[in-house]
Design an enzyme around this catalytic site. Sequence first.
Site, PDB file in Angstrom:
ATOM      1  N   CYS A 108       0.819  -1.231   0.000  1.00  0.00           N
ATOM      2  CA  CYS A 108       0.000   0.000   0.000  1.00  0.00           C
ATOM      3  C   CYS A 108       0.849   1.276   0.000  1.00  0.00           C
ATOM      4  O   CYS A 108       0.320   2.369  -0.186  1.00  0.00           O
ATOM      5  CB  CYS A 108      -0.954  -0.002   1.179  1.00  0.00           C
ATOM      6  SG  CYS A 108      -1.967  -1.485   1.261  1.00  0.00           S
ATOM      7  N   HIS A 233      -2.892   7.120   2.915  1.00  0.00           N
ATOM      8  CA  HIS A 233      -3.384   5.808   2.473  1.00  0.00           C
ATOM      9  C   HIS A 233      -4.689   5.508   3.213  1.00  0.00           C
ATOM     10  O   HIS A 233      -4.819   5.750   4.414  1.00  0.00           O
ATOM     11  CB  HIS A 233      -2.330   4.743   2.779  1.00  0.00           C
ATOM     12  CG  HIS A 233      -2.837   3.355   2.590  1.00  0.00           C
ATOM     13  ND1 HIS A 233      -3.520   2.960   1.457  1.00  0.00           N
ATOM     14  CD2 HIS A 233      -2.791   2.252   3.401  1.00  0.00           C
ATOM     15  CE1 HIS A 233      -3.853   1.686   1.565  1.00  0.00           C
ATOM     16  NE2 HIS A 233      -3.432   1.241   2.729  1.00  0.00           N
ATOM     17  N   ASN A 263     -10.315  -0.204   1.209  1.00  0.00           N
ATOM     18  CA  ASN A 263      -8.861  -0.129   1.057  1.00  0.00           C
ATOM     19  C   ASN A 263      -8.481  -0.748  -0.293  1.00  0.00           C
ATOM     20  O   ASN A 263      -8.594  -1.957  -0.471  1.00  0.00           O
ATOM     21  CB  ASN A 263      -8.198  -0.891   2.219  1.00  0.00           C
ATOM     22  CG  ASN A 263      -6.680  -0.900   2.123  1.00  0.00           C
ATOM     23  OD1 ASN A 263      -6.105  -0.516   1.100  1.00  0.00           O
ATOM     24  ND2 ASN A 263      -6.031  -1.346   3.180  1.00  0.00           N
TER      25      ASN A 263
HETATM   26  O1  UT7 Z   1      -3.404  -1.384   3.995  1.00  0.00           O
HETATM   27  C1  UT7 Z   1      -2.869  -1.779   5.191  1.00  0.00           C
HETATM   28  C2  UT7 Z   1      -3.430  -3.034   5.693  1.00  0.00           C
HETATM   29  N1  UT7 Z   1      -4.348  -3.179   6.741  1.00  0.00           N
HETATM   30  C3  UT7 Z   1      -4.708  -2.340   7.724  1.00  0.00           C
HETATM   31  O2  UT7 Z   1      -4.297  -1.223   7.851  1.00  0.00           O
HETATM   32  C4  UT7 Z   1      -5.659  -2.894   8.743  1.00  0.00           C
HETATM   33  C5  UT7 Z   1      -5.356  -2.427  10.140  1.00  0.00           C
HETATM   34  N2  UT7 Z   1      -6.274  -2.966  11.094  1.00  0.00           N
HETATM   35  C6  UT7 Z   1      -7.594  -2.629  11.152  1.00  0.00           C
HETATM   36  O3  UT7 Z   1      -8.086  -1.861  10.362  1.00  0.00           O
HETATM   37  C7  UT7 Z   1      -8.399  -3.178  12.288  1.00  0.00           C
HETATM   38  O4  UT7 Z   1      -7.562  -3.870  13.190  1.00  0.00           O
HETATM   39  C8  UT7 Z   1      -9.564  -4.122  11.832  1.00  0.00           C
HETATM   40  C9  UT7 Z   1     -10.641  -3.332  11.130  1.00  0.00           C
HETATM   41  C10 UT7 Z   1      -9.047  -5.221  10.950  1.00  0.00           C
HETATM   42  C11 UT7 Z   1     -10.198  -4.755  13.081  1.00  0.00           C
HETATM   43  O5  UT7 Z   1     -10.666  -3.725  13.931  1.00  0.00           O
HETATM   44  P1  UT7 Z   1     -10.268  -3.745  15.477  1.00  0.00           P
HETATM   45  O6  UT7 Z   1     -10.935  -2.579  16.088  1.00  0.00           O
HETATM   46  O7  UT7 Z   1      -8.779  -3.817  15.581  1.00  0.00           O
HETATM   47  O8  UT7 Z   1     -10.959  -5.067  15.980  1.00  0.00           O
HETATM   48  P2  UT7 Z   1     -10.295  -6.311  16.735  1.00  0.00           P
HETATM   49  O9  UT7 Z   1      -9.556  -7.168  15.788  1.00  0.00           O
HETATM   50  O10 UT7 Z   1      -9.593  -5.814  17.967  1.00  0.00           O
HETATM   51  O11 UT7 Z   1     -11.601  -7.082  17.204  1.00  0.00           O
HETATM   52  C12 UT7 Z   1     -12.526  -6.526  18.165  1.00  0.00           C
HETATM   53  C13 UT7 Z   1     -13.733  -7.456  18.237  1.00  0.00           C
HETATM   54  C14 UT7 Z   1     -13.353  -8.921  18.370  1.00  0.00           C
HETATM   55  O12 UT7 Z   1     -14.340  -9.530  19.173  1.00  0.00           O
HETATM   56  P3  UT7 Z   1     -14.066  -9.809  20.739  1.00  0.00           P
HETATM   57  O13 UT7 Z   1     -12.852 -10.698  20.782  1.00  0.00           O
HETATM   58  O14 UT7 Z   1     -13.843  -8.474  21.363  1.00  0.00           O
HETATM   59  O15 UT7 Z   1     -15.339 -10.480  21.181  1.00  0.00           O
HETATM   60  C15 UT7 Z   1     -13.457  -9.448  16.960  1.00  0.00           C
HETATM   61  O16 UT7 Z   1     -13.740 -10.838  16.918  1.00  0.00           O
HETATM   62  O17 UT7 Z   1     -14.488  -7.357  17.017  1.00  0.00           O
HETATM   63  C16 UT7 Z   1     -14.634  -8.657  16.446  1.00  0.00           C
HETATM   64  N3  UT7 Z   1     -14.600  -8.482  14.982  1.00  0.00           N
HETATM   65  C17 UT7 Z   1     -15.701  -8.228  14.261  1.00  0.00           C
HETATM   66  N4  UT7 Z   1     -16.986  -8.085  14.616  1.00  0.00           N
HETATM   67  C18 UT7 Z   1     -17.867  -7.820  13.641  1.00  0.00           C
HETATM   68  C19 UT7 Z   1     -13.532  -8.527  14.155  1.00  0.00           C
HETATM   69  N5  UT7 Z   1     -13.924  -8.299  12.894  1.00  0.00           N
HETATM   70  C20 UT7 Z   1     -15.261  -8.115  12.941  1.00  0.00           C
HETATM   71  C21 UT7 Z   1     -16.219  -7.835  11.952  1.00  0.00           C
HETATM   72  N6  UT7 Z   1     -17.515  -7.702  12.360  1.00  0.00           N
HETATM   73  N7  UT7 Z   1     -15.912  -7.703  10.672  1.00  0.00           N
END
Ligand code: UT7
Length: 306
Positions: A108, A233, A263
């Site tokens: 990216c 980005h 993205n």
């Molecule tokens: O281009 C560069 C590449 N990528 C990035 O820059 C991505 C960087 N990371 C992110 O954007 C975020 O970490 C994500 C959007 C991928 C995830 O968001 P987050 O706020 O970091 O969520 P998390 O992984 O800490 O998960 C929080 C909760 C979890 O549940 P529990 O364990 O708290 O019960 C996940 O299982 O949200 C849950 N969860 C979801 N719930 C509904 C994770 N993905 C989803 C989803 N829908 N799609």
Amino acid sequence: MGAHVRGVGTALPERVVTNDDLAATMDTSDDWIRERTGIRERRVGGTTGQLAIEAGAKALADAGVDPAEVDLLVLSTTTPDQRTPATSAAVHAGLGLRCGAFDVNAACAGFTYAWVAANGMMELPHGPRRVLVIGADALSTITDWTDRSTAILFADAAGAVVLEHRPEPNLLGWDLGADGSLVPILYCDHGDTLKMEGREVFKRAVRAVVASVENALERAGLTPDDIDVLLPHQANIRIIEAVCSRLGIPADKTVNVIETTGNTSSATIPLCIDAARSAGVLHEGRIVCMTGFGAGMTWATTVVRW
Ligand code: UT7
């Protein structure tokens, strides 16, 4: 000398996939995706080559530049259509170019890497005078559509700029970086789909982008207050907000497209350039900062006087 933008073009697939469409097939919701990422919908379809050709043709038309007048094509992509040759070969043929062509894969951060490379090559003896720089990705082709941690983020698009050599210097500062020890937090093996430790990428992205912007600004002899327009980005709106808050850059100085595009990796920054131009904020003389980060990890920032 400087590499000045003479034309801009973008390409977005026709098919719109909303958050509700995704919620119909996996355990997620429109509310969760919008709140945690800022994404409402994304575009899916086409190949990297097709999207790149469409964006490139529009940029050439916008610039009023004939394909025969382009001296170099640099295509940034994370999703090449073939293992070899580079996708820039098909784009070269599709656009009827007669110059050299190569791909850059810095994930990216690739479009910004490609910009710096193009600018540097212009400074060589007999260097190119007009460079077509394209960022194109079809991330849907390497996304696991049953994995809610990645499927909600990634999508397809392309954006292109025609950079033209002019005597006035305009790349005031730049910073290119990488940390190859971080491959395991975001990668895709041949024939497989993207694997990502989202939270880890998030944390490291904020740190890397803040440091990279600071480094590029220092080289330019500027401070965050001097930035008129920030084109970051588009990975997650919360990453952009965290970066702005740490650098003390008001949110209204950024131009974002993530809400409707998701993205799109190499394409996000040229999509933002196009949106910024449409919004009328890219006046001549303005200080524009473009900054990206991605798998590798890689990061890259340019500070350009428009
Ligand atoms: O281009 C560069 C590449 N990528 C990035 O820059 C991505 C960087 N990371 C992110 O954007 C975020 O970490 C994500 C959007 C991928 C995830 O968001 P987050 O706020 O970091 O969520 P998390 O992984 O800490 O998960 C929080 C909760 C979890 O549940 P529990 O364990 O708290 O019960 C996940 O299982 O949200 C849950 N969860 C979801 N719930 C509904 C994770 N993905 C989803 C989803 N829908 N799609």
